[in-house]
Design an enzyme around this catalytic site. Structure first.
Site, PDB file in Angstrom:
ATOM      1  N   CYS A 247      39.838  43.920  43.572  1.00 21.90           N
ATOM      2  CA  CYS A 247      38.467  43.510  43.929  1.00 21.90           C
ATOM      3  C   CYS A 247      37.560  44.298  42.999  1.00 21.90           C
ATOM      4  CB  CYS A 247      38.153  43.833  45.387  1.00 21.90           C
ATOM      5  SG  CYS A 247      36.401  43.619  45.827  1.00 21.90           S
TER       6      CYS A 247
ATOM      7  N   CYS B 184      35.417  38.689  38.962  1.00 20.90           N
ATOM      8  CA  CYS B 184      35.487  38.712  40.423  1.00 20.90           C
ATOM      9  C   CYS B 184      36.775  37.978  40.732  1.00 20.90           C
ATOM     10  CB  CYS B 184      34.295  37.992  41.051  1.00 20.90           C
ATOM     11  SG  CYS B 184      34.524  37.729  42.832  1.00 20.90           S
TER      12      CYS B 184
END
Lengths: 230, 230
Positions: free
Chosen positions: B85, B197
């Site tokens: 992440c 992302c």
């Protein structure tokens, strides 16, 4: 909604099958944001000795490795245990009991689904270890479902395809062979084909099988989501 | 070969991105049997408060949740930490230090790859939190690479696509919008598009982007396999 229960996944047997199971768990969870998903801990130890070899009498006992993983999951706070490896179910129910974890058994979940569908006979594609240990035979017999297993040459094809997935991917020849074995099980009366090894799921073209195919990994994912999220 | 090092993965942010990373780790490991793969423990806690909201000043601080996960991974015996992440990297380097774990940073690995390719300017598709925190801007500047960010309407499209992946999947409109934003970054001089992302990786059609696309999740997987297996 009550607090979700932390699920422990004893994985890595093999790693690609664990990835597949985790993906199905995410798909089978009706969530609209990260926070609605099942909280899990995956113990992904690919060094567990081969489960089939051990069951066939030739290999190292995987029990100490499996116990170590289950104890780590327990220490991490897990209450529920899922193991996306059918063959490992020859060992894990006793170890889950020892650790006080609630096992959601891939074998029992699948046998439940076959019985709920009123299936009379199911063809099972599994490792030789799973078949010799009678894991599906016992669970199906208790529900009045007959098991149809490949003949010896067919079983060798199944094991070759599993080995191919574990070493990087099954080619067209392995895929063709698995579809042929499935068709022969259907010819012998199987109303469903059960992909009872988490590697076979990754190598069988469902469109080439003349009867419905049941995926224990997906059934396990669905049940785990229910058990965890209530 | 030396004993592999146990890798801890702080995942679940979101779950689909962690599945994607785990799959790439298996693919990027040159193994011919289960036992040759990287041993990992995944802490998959999807309940971590939204990282972007916190960075933008409006949401709960995710630090206690992240620390809890990192401590659980440390207790399980992990030596190396990977976090699929990007936005969480505003928080994790300090927490990894505290716990004495070696962080393989998705940001640093990606900046290394851009510098090694001699890239002068890179377009970054990331959460607003990642951009505001300057995670890529700092790492790229240190290597002499210019960062190209979407304009405000473009950034809103990026965030909408990320939200769609987290709620079950991005549709054609989100995919089209991401490709358009990528093209506009390329028009402004970006020689590469970085899908910074882990959700965007799942929604961008690489074939619609006029410059090469760099996937930090895959770069992280490759580096983790190297670090773990030596």
């Amino acid at each position: 909604m009550s607090e979700p229960r932390l699920v422990g996944v004893l994985g890595g047997m093999g790693p690609a099958a664990t990835v597949d199971f985790y993906g199905k768990l995410v798909e089978e969870t009706a969530a609209t944001c990260d926070q609605g998903h099942v909280p899990i801990v995956i113990w992904g130890d690919p060094r567990v000795p081969d489960r089939s070899l051990s069951l066939l009498g030739g290999g190292e006992d995987p029990t100490p490795h499996l116990r170590r993983g289950i104890e780590a999951l327990k220490r991490a706070g897990c209450e529920v245990l899922a193991v996306p490896c059918n063959t490992a179910h020859a060992f894990v129910p006793r170890l889950a009991d020892e650790a006080g974890l609630e096992l959601v058994s891939i074998i029992e979940v699948t046998a439940d689904a076959l019985a709920a569908d009123g299936v009379g006979a199911a063809g099972v594609l599994a490792t030789t270890g799973t078949l010799r240990a009678g894991l599906y035979a016992d669970a199906l017999r208790r529900r009045g479902v007959e098991i149809v297993e490949p003949d010896a040459p067919g079983q060798r094809q199944v094991m070759a395809a599993i080995g191919a997935v574990k070493s990087g991917g099954a080619g067209p020849a392995h895929r063709r062979a698995l579809a042929e074995v499935s068709r022969s099980l259907a010819d012998r009366g199987a109303e469903r084909i059960v992909t009872a090894c988490t590697e076979i799921v990754l190598a069988l073209d469902v469109s080439r099988v003349p009867v419905p195919v049941l995926d224990p990994a997906r059934l396990l994912a669905r049940r785990v989501a229910d058990v965890a999220l209530g």
